[in-house]
Enzyme design. Structure first.
Site, PDB file in Angstrom:
ATOM      1  N   GLY A  37     -30.839  10.452  -1.709  1.00 22.64           N
ATOM      2  CA  GLY A  37     -30.657  10.534  -3.149  1.00 22.64           C
ATOM      3  C   GLY A  37     -30.177   9.215  -3.706  1.00 22.64           C
ATOM      4  CG  ASP A  72     -34.664   6.842   3.073  1.00 25.94           C
ATOM      5  OD1 ASP A  72     -35.190   6.405   2.033  1.00 25.94           O
ATOM      6  OD2 ASP A  72     -33.442   6.806   3.272  1.00 25.94           O
ATOM      7  CB  SER A  95     -25.935   6.505  -3.156  1.00 25.36           C
ATOM      8  OG  SER A  95     -26.284   5.137  -3.177  1.00 25.36           O
ATOM      9  CB  SER A  97     -20.018  12.111  -4.707  1.00 22.10           C
ATOM     10  OG  SER A  97     -19.212  11.078  -5.236  1.00 22.10           O
ATOM     11  CE  LYS A 148     -24.351  12.781  -4.411  1.00 21.89           C
ATOM     12  NZ  LYS A 148     -25.299  12.904  -3.304  1.00 21.89           N
ATOM     13  CE1 TYR A 197     -24.317   9.779  -6.317  1.00 14.53           C
ATOM     14  CE2 TYR A 197     -22.020   9.483  -6.952  1.00 14.53           C
ATOM     15  CZ  TYR A 197     -22.984   9.636  -5.967  1.00 14.53           C
ATOM     16  OH  TYR A 197     -22.616   9.644  -4.647  1.00 14.53           O
TER      17      TYR A 197
HETATM   18  N1  LIG Z   1     -21.203   5.660   0.680  1.00 10.62           N
HETATM   19  C1  LIG Z   1     -20.219   6.396   0.197  1.00 10.62           C
HETATM   20  O1  LIG Z   1     -19.036   6.049   0.301  1.00 10.62           O
HETATM   21  C2  LIG Z   1     -20.540   7.713  -0.494  1.00 10.62           C
HETATM   22  C3  LIG Z   1     -19.540   8.339  -1.244  1.00 10.62           C
HETATM   23  C4  LIG Z   1     -19.817   9.557  -1.855  1.00 10.62           C
HETATM   24  C5  LIG Z   1     -21.064  10.162  -1.669  1.00 10.62           C
HETATM   25  N2  LIG Z   1     -22.016   9.516  -0.941  1.00 10.62           N
HETATM   26  C6  LIG Z   1     -23.349  10.156  -0.803  1.00 10.62           C
HETATM   27  O2  LIG Z   1     -23.757  10.078   0.549  1.00 10.62           O
HETATM   28  C7  LIG Z   1     -25.165   9.876   0.625  1.00 10.62           C
HETATM   29  C8  LIG Z   1     -25.469   8.620   1.445  1.00 10.62           C
HETATM   30  O3  LIG Z   1     -24.808   7.529   0.840  1.00 10.62           O
HETATM   31  P1  LIG Z   1     -25.180   6.027   1.187  1.00 10.62           P
HETATM   32  O4  LIG Z   1     -23.994   5.214   0.860  1.00 10.62           O
HETATM   33  O5  LIG Z   1     -25.758   5.958   2.541  1.00 10.62           O
HETATM   34  O6  LIG Z   1     -26.285   5.740   0.072  1.00 10.62           O
HETATM   35  P2  LIG Z   1     -27.555   4.767   0.169  1.00 10.62           P
HETATM   36  O7  LIG Z   1     -27.966   4.495  -1.229  1.00 10.62           O
HETATM   37  O8  LIG Z   1     -27.288   3.623   1.054  1.00 10.62           O
HETATM   38  O9  LIG Z   1     -28.648   5.696   0.876  1.00 10.62           O
HETATM   39  C9  LIG Z   1     -29.325   6.715   0.182  1.00 10.62           C
HETATM   40  C10 LIG Z   1     -30.734   6.807   0.761  1.00 10.62           C
HETATM   41  O10 LIG Z   1     -31.446   7.808   0.013  1.00 10.62           O
HETATM   42  C11 LIG Z   1     -32.775   7.349  -0.155  1.00 10.62           C
HETATM   43  N3  LIG Z   1     -33.381   7.944  -1.347  1.00 10.62           N
HETATM   44  C12 LIG Z   1     -33.085   7.706  -2.648  1.00 10.62           C
HETATM   45  N4  LIG Z   1     -33.915   8.377  -3.448  1.00 10.62           N
HETATM   46  C13 LIG Z   1     -34.760   9.065  -2.637  1.00 10.62           C
HETATM   47  C14 LIG Z   1     -35.848   9.946  -2.874  1.00 10.62           C
HETATM   48  N5  LIG Z   1     -36.258  10.246  -4.105  1.00 10.62           N
HETATM   49  N6  LIG Z   1     -36.473  10.471  -1.811  1.00 10.62           N
HETATM   50  C15 LIG Z   1     -36.074  10.168  -0.543  1.00 10.62           C
HETATM   51  N7  LIG Z   1     -35.060   9.348  -0.253  1.00 10.62           N
HETATM   52  C16 LIG Z   1     -34.419   8.798  -1.292  1.00 10.62           C
HETATM   53  C17 LIG Z   1     -32.677   5.839  -0.312  1.00 10.62           C
HETATM   54  O11 LIG Z   1     -33.900   5.207   0.041  1.00 10.62           O
HETATM   55  C18 LIG Z   1     -31.530   5.500   0.628  1.00 10.62           C
HETATM   56  O12 LIG Z   1     -31.978   5.073   1.893  1.00 10.62           O
HETATM   57  C19 LIG Z   1     -25.667   9.794  -0.813  1.00 10.62           C
HETATM   58  O13 LIG Z   1     -26.164  11.065  -1.198  1.00 10.62           O
HETATM   59  C20 LIG Z   1     -24.428   9.449  -1.609  1.00 10.62           C
HETATM   60  O14 LIG Z   1     -24.502   9.925  -2.939  1.00 10.62           O
HETATM   61  C21 LIG Z   1     -21.792   8.305  -0.368  1.00 10.62           C
END
Ligand SMILES: NC(=O)c1ccc[n+]([C@@H]2O[C@H](COP(=O)([O-])OP(=O)(O)OC[C@H]3O[C@@H](n4cnc5c(N)ncnc54)[C@H](O)[C@@H]3O)[C@@H](O)[C@H]2O)c1
Length: 270
Positions: A71, A32, A73, A109, A138, A134
């Site tokens: 990424g 991360d 999110s 997503s 995806k 966003y």
């Molecule tokens: N939570 C959901 O319901 C949901 C739904 C659809 C898609 N997603 C996707 O699932 C993944 C995880 O979701 P989440 O809810 O845990 O999101 P989150 O925002 O809690 O976690 C994303 C992590 O990515 C890291 N990050 C961001 N930019 C970065 C970079 N440039 N380099 C390295 N790390 C980086 C952040 O530090 C963070 O810890 C994401 O890609 C999100 O788009 C999540």
């Protein structure tokens, strides 16, 4: 799988997955841009910014598979999405190719297809209709995955996650919710199933109000255990306290569709 890399390991899903995958895959490397607050001494962490190719290569070298959660999110500025999700995604796949990684599971997503109306059920053959920058990132990640799958033999699974959590918290989430254990099932299919080449799954539990045909996942053995309807009373009570959102309530993508919306609802596509 000998060693698996989880990117975005400090995030909401990454934090849960680290616990859930621990007993299943003995060697998990975490990455991360920020150190997970609850990192334990038996966990391996490599700090890497996805926008930095050299750092991504260091994180990827020596692993057999990647669960790519890292990424931005939610919706963000163009530059934020460009750096973390578009350039970051390219670095991830390209590092995977250079280091002969076998599989990538990509956290896509529902927002890649957010602009379908709720009255319409779609499968994975529906054209992308992103509802945000966003969502575009995806769709890009899915397309890039196809390039690396068909040109370089990487086995890629894109999971269009609906909403991950212990319970669905409103009406929209009754349709798109995924329970943590069901996401684990889909990820395991992506990491282990011999027939994976370039798959797109919907990351959704067994929800009677669902909008997505998930037969591609069912064909590879997905048997979701979560049922959102068991939580419908609480979710609908919470929904009753929310203000109406004529645009967001019409589309799969909800508030991501109404955010910055500047067209007329009367022209809403079916
Ligand atoms: N939570 C959901 O319901 C949901 C739904 C659809 C898609 N997603 C996707 O699932 C993944 C995880 O979701 P989440 O809810 O845990 O999101 P989150 O925002 O809690 O976690 C994303 C992590 O990515 C890291 N990050 C961001 N930019 C970065 C970079 N440039 N380099 C390295 N790390 C980086 C952040 O530090 C963070 O810890 C994401 O890609 C999100 O788009 C999540």
């Amino acid at each position: 799988m000998q060693t698996i890399l989880i990117t975005g390991a400090a995030g909401g899903i990454g934090t849960r997955l680290r616990q859930l995958l621990k007993g299943i895959y003995p060697n998990i490397r975490l990455s991360d841009v920020r150190r997970p607050a609850d990192l334990t001494s038996d966990e391996t962490f490599v700090e890497a910014d996805l926008a930095n190719m050299a750092q991504v290569e260091t994180a990827v070298a020596g692993v057999q598979a990647i669960v790519h959660l890292g990424g931005f999110s939610v919706e963000g500025s163009w530059d934020t999405i460009l750096q973390s999700n578009i350039i970051g995604c390219y670095h991830l796949y390209e590092a995977a190719r250079r280091h002969r990684v076998e599989r990538v599971v990509f956290a896509s997503s529902n927002h890649a297809v957010g602009f379908y109306p709720r009255q319409r059920r779609i499968g994975i053959d529906a054209a992308v209709r992103p509802d945000s920058r966003y969502g575009v990132s995806k769709a890009f990640g899915e397309a890039l995955g196809a390039l690396y799958a068909y040109k370089h033999g990487l086995r890629v699974t894109c999971i269009r996650i609906g909403n991950f959590g212990d319970v669905p918290v409103d009406r929209r989430r009754l349709s798109i919710w995924i329970a943590p254990q069901d996401l684990v099932q889909l990820i395991r299919i992506g990491l282990e199933h011999p027939d994976v080449r370039h798959e797109i799954f919907y990351g959704v539990s067994d929800n009677v109000r669902g909008w997505w045909d998930n037969s591609a996942a069912f064909r590879l053995g997905y048997r979701p255990q979560g049922r959102s309807e068991e939580h419908s009373a609480a979710a609908l009570a919470a929904q009753a306290k929310l203000p109406p959102d004529p645009i967001g309530d019409w589309y799969h993508g909800g508030p991501f569709c109404s955010d910055e919306f500047s067209d007329g609802i009367e022209r809403a596509p079916l």
